[in-house]
Structure formats: C-alpha cells, structure tokens
Design an enzyme around this catalytic site. Structure first.
Site, PDB file in Angstrom:
ATOM      1  N   ASP A 183      74.732  -0.390 -58.453  1.00 20.31           N
ATOM      2  CA  ASP A 183      74.343  -1.409 -57.475  1.00 20.31           C
ATOM      3  C   ASP A 183      72.895  -1.209 -57.011  1.00 20.31           C
ATOM      4  O   ASP A 183      72.314  -0.134 -57.154  1.00 20.31           O
ATOM      5  CB  ASP A 183      75.285  -1.323 -56.270  1.00 20.31           C
ATOM      6  CG  ASP A 183      75.361  -2.614 -55.474  1.00 20.31           C
ATOM      7  OD1 ASP A 183      74.561  -3.532 -55.735  1.00 20.31           O
ATOM      8  OD2 ASP A 183      76.231  -2.699 -54.588  1.00 20.31           O
ATOM      9  N   GLU A 240      70.977 -13.570 -55.780  1.00 19.76           N
ATOM     10  CA  GLU A 240      72.166 -14.274 -55.291  1.00 19.76           C
ATOM     11  C   GLU A 240      71.730 -15.248 -54.203  1.00 19.76           C
ATOM     12  O   GLU A 240      71.172 -14.859 -53.198  1.00 19.76           O
ATOM     13  CB  GLU A 240      73.225 -13.290 -54.769  1.00 19.76           C
ATOM     14  CG  GLU A 240      72.690 -12.250 -53.809  1.00 19.76           C
ATOM     15  CD  GLU A 240      73.723 -11.225 -53.397  1.00 19.76           C
ATOM     16  OE1 GLU A 240      74.908 -11.383 -53.717  1.00 19.76           O
ATOM     17  OE2 GLU A 240      73.343 -10.251 -52.732  1.00 19.76           O
ATOM     18  N   GLU A 261      76.674  -8.993 -61.481  1.00 20.04           N
ATOM     19  CA  GLU A 261      76.684  -9.826 -60.277  1.00 20.04           C
ATOM     20  C   GLU A 261      75.678 -10.957 -60.499  1.00 20.04           C
ATOM     21  O   GLU A 261      75.904 -11.796 -61.352  1.00 20.04           O
ATOM     22  CB  GLU A 261      76.362  -9.015 -59.031  1.00 20.04           C
ATOM     23  CG  GLU A 261      76.698  -9.785 -57.753  1.00 20.04           C
ATOM     24  CD  GLU A 261      76.311  -9.048 -56.487  1.00 20.04           C
ATOM     25  OE1 GLU A 261      76.834  -9.424 -55.420  1.00 20.04           O
ATOM     26  OE2 GLU A 261      75.483  -8.122 -56.532  1.00 20.04           O
ATOM     27  N   GLU A 316      81.713 -11.829 -51.421  1.00 21.88           N
ATOM     28  CA  GLU A 316      81.309 -10.802 -50.451  1.00 21.88           C
ATOM     29  C   GLU A 316      80.383 -11.379 -49.384  1.00 21.88           C
ATOM     30  O   GLU A 316      80.358 -10.892 -48.249  1.00 21.88           O
ATOM     31  CB  GLU A 316      80.635  -9.633 -51.165  1.00 21.88           C
ATOM     32  CG  GLU A 316      79.268  -9.949 -51.761  1.00 21.88           C
ATOM     33  CD  GLU A 316      78.584  -8.701 -52.327  1.00 21.88           C
ATOM     34  OE1 GLU A 316      79.296  -7.766 -52.714  1.00 21.88           O
ATOM     35  OE2 GLU A 316      77.345  -8.678 -52.370  1.00 21.88           O
TER      36      GLU A 316
END
Length: 665
Positions: free
Chosen positions: A414, A173, A463, A469
C-alpha cells in the site's frame, strides 16, 4: 524578391527532404481504420465506420541528446502482420481470449520502430527503440485530438493530495466529473483510464498497456481545447521517507527528464478502446491482450478466492468476551469465521507491525504470527499481510523469503501513490521476487493496472479505484452510487479492482453519512451482492465484520459461493453512469448482477445464452421497502422461464444478484 525566392527554395528543400508518407491499417472486421502520416512530424487518425474518433494527433519522443523519435523521421521499412491466436487467461473474467488484430510496423532510419495495431474493439500504438546505446527520454508527445462537442468522464488527480510541487503524487482514486472537454478544470491533471463521448453516441476509452520501467501517463488540457495531451512524471532526483506513517517515498526533487531507457526499450502501448454500444466496454480485453505474456511459468500454486478483511470494519466485533483490536484473539475470531464460511484468506491489515518504524520484521507484542499461522492452517485458512511501500521496498527479497517460510501466502502492498519510472519498476521487481517465493501480491495505493497481472499472474489485484473504503470518510456530496455504474465501463476496462465490497450496513441516499468505525454503503443490500458479480477481483474482500455477517447468514452464504474468476463473461445491458448488467459463468453455473444509479429502474434480463436445458434461479432482489430501508431484500428460487426473459425491479440505488443453475432431473 530574393527573400521570397529563398523562402520558396527552403520550402521545396524541406518537402523534398521529408516527403509525406501515408499509411493505413484496418481492423479484421474493417470497421476501424488507423491512418498514419509521416513527414516533419508523425500523426495518427482513428476512424470507426466513417466516424472520426481521433482527429490527426501528433506523437513523438524527445530525447535528452536533442534528437527525436518522430520529428523529421524517415521510414526505411514497412511490415504488416495478422495476429490470430488464443491466449490462456486463468485468473480473469474468461478462461481464454481470442487475440485477433492487424499490425503495422514502421521502421525508421533514426533508430526506432512505430508499431500500430487495429483490433475490432480499438486501436493501439507503441514506440520501440532499435538503438545500439542506452538513452534518456526528456519528454513524450502523446495527443488525442477529439471532436468539438466531445464530453468526457474525467478522474481528476485529487488536489488535496497532489501538491503544486509534485502534482503527480496521488492515490489514483477519485469519482468522475462529466464535463465538456473544452471546460477542463484549469491545469488539473487526470489519471487513466478516461472515457470520451464521441460522435453518434460512440465512446472511446483512453488508457495504456504493458507499462514497464517507464512512467505512467496522465492527461492534461491546459489550453481548454479539444486536444488532450499526455503528461508524465519526471524522474525522481531526491526521494525521502515520509508521508503516511513514514511508509511512503516522498519525492522532494525531480529531474528535467522522464526516463532512463535501455537501447532496445519497448515503450508502453497507447490504447484507444472504441464502442458503438456502451456495454461493449464491459467486456474489453485490449489491455490484457497487449500485455507481455506470463513470465513465472507454472501458476498452479496461485490460490484465489475471498478474504475476511479487518480494516474497513475497524475490528468491531461484538458479543465477544475479549477486547477487540489488532491482537491474536480478534484474528482468531476472523479465522474461525473464514473457516466456517469457506473463505480462503484472512488479511492482517495495517497495525500488525510496529508503527512509524517502516520495518516489517518488527511485530507488535499483541500479535504472535507463528501462532496465528498455525491456528489458521489447522482450519484451512491462509493469511495475507499488509505492508507499507517503504517498509516492503527496503528489503523485498528477505521479507518475502522470511514470511513465505513462516507460511504467509501474500502481501497487500500500500501507499505507493506514484507512477514515475522507479515506482513502475518497483511493481515489476516486487512481482518477480514475490513469485520466486510463491507469494501473492495485491497492489493497493497503486495506479491502474496495465497488464502486469498477465505478465506476473501472482499479482491478483490493484486499487486505483474510488472503492467502498472511502465511504468511511466521504461526505454525502460524494455520489458513490453513480460512480458504481460508471467505473465498470472505464477503470474496470484496465483490469481487476480492489473495491472491497460487502457492507451489511446499507443506506438510502438521505440516510447515508460517513462513520469511520461503523461504516455504511450508499445504496441497497442487493447492490452490495451484485458487486461481487459485476466488479472484477480475483481476490475479493468481505469488508464488514464477522459479527455483522453472522446476523446475515443468507447473504453471506450467497457471497461466499460466488467465484472470483470466470470461464465466460457476457455484458447484457448498460449505459455509462446509469445502469449495468453482466452475466458470468463458472463451470455450469451462471451469475448475473445488475445495478442502477439513483433512478428506479425495471430491467428485463435476457438469458437466451442459457440454451435449452431447464434452469432454476436463486434471486436476491431489492425488497418492497428497500427505498426506505436499504438493507431490505427478498430472496426467492424460481424456474427460469422458457422464453429466457426475467423481469426485475431495482429501487433507487438498488441492484439484484442472480445465481442460475441446471434444474435437477
């Protein structure tokens, strides 16, 4: 003289032993051509309407035994096929996909096939082993030779996460850096997908599909030239429990090879999506088409929808008479809210299991799961549990069996933060076992999707995106607004995004600041509403807390009515990094979402796809003061004009969301 003759003789022998062979494959509309040259090495070239998208680029696999797929290779067979089929896509941006391409399979004496496909929207190739024995891949050569003036939108691996000893350990990310290819930042790696600006304003997006039991591909350019090269994680030699709350598998040492492969391995597709108009990237289906078909059969039990999510808003309820946090009273409030609004799920994010134990059978005393499950069931709400990777991977079978029998409907897994071969295999193993117990999976902390959601349709989200977030901790130097109108053309091309939108605290550019426990978004309220239409996610979060939503009933009613999967998608308008407008249909109702960057913009929605019936539109648009107060919006219901043109003004960081339905007679 003798030495010169010897050189000439050796050259003659080499040319004679490995004669150059040329092959060509064109897309059904003949606009894309793949040229393949086979000699001492194999190169491919991709051309679009006379423009070279990929210059001659070398591809090969180096095996640990010293042999190669692609060096001094000898073609023994050529096979051409036209594929023309319709793929059912029940949990996607459209309910079916037309899969039409031309395929070329080159079979080689050395024990492998090389498969090329030319689509109207791009090109792809993959290696296929035809060997009789298992083998080990030491390295892969995957080149993308671009033009001299090419620029790219590069998602670099975050250097504060990746280490020099293990640079591929990362969360996948990051925002995009718009940069010339030859100004690549040193030895930094980038993850996929990656967009390149080619000649004549054309764009290509490089990614991969059908990645199974093989490491994912990164991109590097240490030479700072025009050739991007694939980089692959080595096979883990020693992995220790560690990282975030002892929930990660931290690689301490790696082998000098990439992958252990079965004799008949199908390697991933290397995918090059091509567009002459940016908006074409918004509706690409290449990754889904190239993925392996459904392996779980009946999918009628898969329930999609929205989720009342706790973590982003830090369980910050107010106006209640109990102490909020990870406890039954708080989650009952979330369940009541979800039931009232018709929200399908509530997630129990990190905190419900005892910290630092990596044991999903150890539940904190403040949580009574059987009581919560029963309470939710009475109110037609289902529960999903968050799970750290190491805790989940320790005993996937028994964890899935235990919680499925209790009534839990899925897991949000996660902190994988790797895509080496064992980690990629974990995704498939977890998907298969979860499907056995009719459980959904949302892979957070994961790499980009490569089609797993088609192969195992119980995997409904990924994701691998710089989602909302990050606004809890990102400084104001992070430009999330520009990212929002860039990511649909790049990352979303690969598949659904667990972006987690829905903020009710909204900030104009100069007012944004990171607040971990009472987070806000960059951009306007209507931008948040539009993201439910623009961003693809079969399981979509409502990230803010119920207390905030209850003060914004009008917005919540609109959000909860928006479908999460669609029958039809039309990309209306857009330009990478500037703006995006998408229309989507479910049954007879259309939704249109639009967003801009920090530039104010007037857009004209072309609704000619509606046909001749009379329609009305419910519009949420930036309010007249949204440039000062980002939460300001205006809602109105109007008749859709007969000319099917609808003008909307977007403020800086703004957006609009439109619901279009047939007028009652």
């Amino acid at each position: 003289m003798k030495q010169k003759l010897l050189v000439i003789l050796l050259l003659f022998v080499s040319l004679y032993a490995f004669p150059q062979k040329n092959f060509s494959l064109k897309s059904p509309d003949a606009k894309i051509e793949i040229k393949i040259e086979v000699g001492q090495k194999i190169t491919y070239t991709v051309i679009h309407q006379g423009d070279v998208m990929i210059n001659p680029s070398t591809i090969a696999l180096e095996l640990e035994d010293g042999s190669y797929f692609g060096v001094d290779a000898n073609v023994i067979k050529e096979k051409r096929t036209q594929i023309n089929q319709v793929i059912a896509s029940p949990f996607y941006k459209k309910d079916h996909i037309k899969d039409n391409c031309n395929e070329l399979i080159l079979s080689f004496k050395e024990g492998f096939d090389l498969v090329f496909r030319a689509y109207d929207e791009g090109a792809a190739y993959r290696f296929v082993s035809t060997r009789k024995r298992d083998f080990v891949v030491k390295d892969e050569i995957a080149e993308f030779h671009l033009g001299e003036t090419s620029q790219a939108y590069v998602p670099y691996v975050k250097t504060n996460i990746a280490s020099k000893t293990d640079p591929v350990f990362n969360s996948f990310e990051n925002i995009y850096v718009h940069t010339p290819i030859n100004q690549w930042q040193g030895d930094r790696l980038a993850f996929l997908p990656l967009l390149v600006e080619a000649v004549n304003n054309k764009k290509i997006v490089i990614t991969e599909a059908d990645l199974e039991d093989y490491p994912g591909m990164f991109i590097e350019n240490q030479d700072k030239d025009t050739i991007l090269k694939g980089h692959f994680a080595r096979y883990p030699k020693r992995v220790e429990q560690g990282g975030h709350n002892m929930l990660q598998g931290v690689v301490k040492e790696r082998e000098n090879y990439m992958a252990k492969c079965d004799a008949k391995t199908l390697f991933p597709w290397r995918v090059i999506s091509i567009s002459s108009d940016d908006k074409q990237l918004l509706d690409s289906d290449l990754v889904y088409k190239l993925a392996s078909p459904n392996r779980i059969g009946d999918v009628s039990w898969v329930k999609l929808g929205k989720v009342a999510w706790d973590w982003w808003n830090s369980w910050n309820l107010y106006g209640v008479d109990f102490k909020t946090g990870v406890n039954n009273a708080t989650y009952k409030y979330y369940i009541d809210f979800a039931s009232k609004q018709g929200i399908e799920y509530v997630i129990l994010d990190e905190g419900w299991a005892v910290n630092l134990k990596a044991d999903l059978f150890k539940v904190i005393p403040e949580i009574d799961l059987p009581e919560l499950i029963a309470y939710a069931k009475e109110r037609n709400v289902d529960l999903i549990l968050w799970a750290g990777y190491h805790a989940f991977n320790k005993d996937i079978e028994n964890i899935c069996k235990h919680y499925a029998e209790m009534g839990i409907k899925g897991f949000k897994v996660d902190f994988m933060d790797r895509d080496d071969q064992p980690m990629v295999k974990f995704h498939y193993d977890a998907a298969k076992i979860a499907a056995k117990y009719k459980l959904l999976l949302n892979f957070h902390g994961s790499y980009k999707p490569t089609g797993l959601q088609r192969t195992y349709p119980n995997v409904i989200n990924f994701e691998g995106v710089h989602g909302l977030e990050t606004m809890k901790w990102s400084q104001d130097t992070i430009d999330q607004v520009t990212y929002d109108v860039t990511v649909p053309y790049i990352r979303m091309l690969a598949g659904p995004m667990d972006y987690t939108q829905g903020a009710m605290r909204n900030a104009i550019k100069k007012n944004y600041r990171p607040v971990f426990t009472e987070a806000m978004s960059q951009g306007t309220r209507c931008r948040q509403l539009a993201q439910y239409i623009i961003f693809e996610a079969p399981l979509t979060m409502l990230c803010d807390n119920p207390a905030n939503y209850e003060r914004e009933e009008e917005c919540v009613e609109f959000i909860t009515a928006i479908p999460t999967v669609w029958d039809e998608t039309i990309a209306l308008e857009g330009k990478v990094g500037e703006h995006v407008t998408i229309a989507r249909r479910k049954d007879e109702v259309w939704y249109v979402g639009a967003m801009t960057n920090w530039d104010e913009r007037s857009i004209e929605l072309d609704l000619s796809f509606l046909g001749t019936d009379s329609y009305q539109a419910e519009i949420f648009k930036d309010g007249i003061n949204a440039d000062k107060v980002a939460r300001d919006y205006k809602r109105q219901i109007i008749d859709v004009p007969t000319d099917r043109k609808l003008s909307v003004s977007l403020v800086s960081g703004g957006g609009c969301a439109v619901k279009i339905f047939k007028k009652k007679k």
